[in-house]
Design a protein around this motif. Sequence first.
Motif, PDB file in Angstrom:
ATOM      1  N   UNK A  74       0.824  -1.200   0.000  1.00 56.44           N
ATOM      2  CA  UNK A  74       0.000   0.000   0.000  1.00 56.44           C
ATOM      3  C   UNK A  74       0.864   1.258   0.000  1.00 56.44           C
ATOM      4  N   UNK A  75       1.917   1.244   0.803  1.00 57.24           N
ATOM      5  CA  UNK A  75       2.844   2.385   0.836  1.00 57.24           C
ATOM      6  C   UNK A  75       3.482   2.592  -0.532  1.00 57.24           C
ATOM      7  N   UNK A  76       3.886   1.490  -1.171  1.00 57.62           N
ATOM      8  CA  UNK A  76       4.472   1.579  -2.511  1.00 57.62           C
ATOM      9  C   UNK A  76       3.465   2.149  -3.496  1.00 57.62           C
ATOM     10  N   UNK A  77       2.238   1.722  -3.400  1.00 61.74           N
ATOM     11  CA  UNK A  77       1.177   2.211  -4.281  1.00 61.74           C
ATOM     12  C   UNK A  77       0.937   3.701  -4.078  1.00 61.74           C
ATOM     13  N   UNK A  78       1.022   4.133  -2.845  1.00 67.96           N
ATOM     14  CA  UNK A  78       0.781   5.544  -2.526  1.00 67.96           C
ATOM     15  C   UNK A  78       1.988   6.427  -2.788  1.00 67.96           C
TER      16      UNK A  78
END
Length: 113
Positions: free
Chosen positions: A107-111
Motif C-alpha cells: 500500500x505504501x508503494x502504491x501511494x
Amino acid sequence: MDWNWNETRIKLPYTSENFRTLLDTICRGENEFSQYDFAIWCDNLTMAFDDDEGEELNEYDSLVNGIARDIECQWDLYLINTYTLKELQTLDLSQVSLPQEWLLKWLKELNSL
C-alpha cells in the motif's frame, strides 16, 4: 474490463482504482472477502493488463500491475514456504492471510506516486 479467467468472489472490474480500494480495505481489516480471493483477483488484473495489447500502461497502471503481480506471486510462495504438501491438500485457503507488514508495504508503494 470484466474478464474472469479465475473465479473469485470479488465482482469488481479489473481497474487500478479497484485494486487500490481492495488493498486499502484489506490493510484496514475491513475486507469481507478472503485474501485468497484477492490474490486471484490480482492475478486476473495482471492478465487484464497483459490482454490490453498495444495499449501502453501509464506510470500508475504500470505500478499497479507490478504490485498486483508481486501479490499473486508472493501468495503462492507464502503457501509453499509456510505449509507442508499434506497441509496444502486439505487447507482452506480462504482462512490464510499474508503477513500484515507485506500488505502495508504494498500500500505504501502504491501511494508513493
